[in-house]
Design a protein around this motif. Sequence first.
Motif, PDB file in Angstrom:
ATOM      1  N   PHE A 160       0.841  -1.186   0.000  1.00 47.54           N
ATOM      2  CA  PHE A 160       0.000   0.000   0.000  1.00 47.54           C
ATOM      3  C   PHE A 160       0.877   1.237   0.000  1.00 47.54           C
ATOM      4  N   LYS A 161       1.734   1.404   1.031  1.00 41.51           N
ATOM      5  CA  LYS A 161       2.627   2.562   1.119  1.00 41.51           C
ATOM      6  C   LYS A 161       3.847   2.200   1.938  1.00 41.51           C
ATOM      7  N   VAL A 162       4.912   2.958   1.790  1.00 43.22           N
ATOM      8  CA  VAL A 162       6.157   2.680   2.508  1.00 43.22           C
ATOM      9  C   VAL A 162       6.110   3.309   3.900  1.00 43.22           C
ATOM     10  N   ASP A 163       6.488   2.541   4.915  1.00 38.35           N
ATOM     11  CA  ASP A 163       6.688   3.105   6.247  1.00 38.35           C
ATOM     12  C   ASP A 163       8.099   2.794   6.708  1.00 38.35           C
ATOM     13  N   GLU A 164       8.463   3.257   7.899  1.00 38.19           N
ATOM     14  CA  GLU A 164       9.842   3.110   8.350  1.00 38.19           C
ATOM     15  C   GLU A 164      10.261   1.662   8.568  1.00 38.19           C
ATOM     16  N   ASN A 165       9.332   0.747   8.761  1.00 43.42           N
ATOM     17  CA  ASN A 165       9.667  -0.658   8.964  1.00 43.42           C
ATOM     18  C   ASN A 165       9.754  -1.438   7.655  1.00 43.42           C
ATOM     19  N   GLY A 166       9.367  -0.812   6.552  1.00 44.17           N
ATOM     20  CA  GLY A 166       9.391  -1.503   5.271  1.00 44.17           C
ATOM     21  C   GLY A 166       8.293  -2.544   5.139  1.00 44.17           C
TER      22      GLY A 166
ATOM     23  N   ILE B  17       4.970  -1.824   4.744  1.00 42.20           N
ATOM     24  CA  ILE B  17       3.904  -1.348   3.867  1.00 42.20           C
ATOM     25  C   ILE B  17       4.554  -0.692   2.657  1.00 42.20           C
ATOM     26  N   HIS B  18       4.163  -1.108   1.452  1.00 41.07           N
ATOM     27  CA  HIS B  18       4.750  -0.579   0.229  1.00 41.07           C
ATOM     28  C   HIS B  18       3.663  -0.019  -0.678  1.00 41.07           C
ATOM     29  N   LEU B  19       3.917   1.159  -1.226  1.00 41.52           N
ATOM     30  CA  LEU B  19       2.966   1.820  -2.114  1.00 41.52           C
ATOM     31  C   LEU B  19       3.054   1.239  -3.518  1.00 41.52           C
ATOM     32  N   LEU B  20       1.921   0.908  -4.060  1.00 38.78           N
ATOM     33  CA  LEU B  20       1.803   0.468  -5.447  1.00 38.78           C
ATOM     34  C   LEU B  20       0.752   1.353  -6.095  1.00 38.78           C
TER      35      LEU B  20
END
Length: 152
Positions: free
Chosen positions: A36-42, A44-47
């Motif tokens: 979905f989106k990038v956060d500091e833990n890696g 969640i990734h944005l597509l």
Amino acid sequence: MGKPHVVVIPYPAQGHVISVMELSQNLAKQGIKINFKVDENGLIHLLSVPDGLEDGEDRNQLGKLTESLYQVMPTQPKELIHKVNGLNDDKISCVLVDIGMGLALDVAAELGIPTVGLWPAAVLQLAVLLKVPKLIDDGLIDENGNTYLVLF
């Protein structure tokens, strides 16, 4: 098998995206990998998936946006799922779809991936939408949405 991997597909309107993002963040905190989106833990990734509108077109016109989405939706989620599954060993274990993007449910089911439907808007709105066929059958509204119901 790696950690659970969920692809989240919200309807692209602010209230939908914010609600689904909050859910995604909570799932990521539980160790579920989210696309979905990038956060500091890696976790969640944005597509991105094209919405079918041209640059500069008004995405606040929800009727036009929805019509365009329904034109591109049959192919975009399938390509997205194949792309994500090809990137790493953590294959998609579930697709969480905003009901406003319901065509993505069909795509995931076709690919044999379990799905979850989410309605992030007001429950009253969902209840009314689910009753539209009955309202038409009862003659309270017509197929164009004209109402014959008078509220006092």
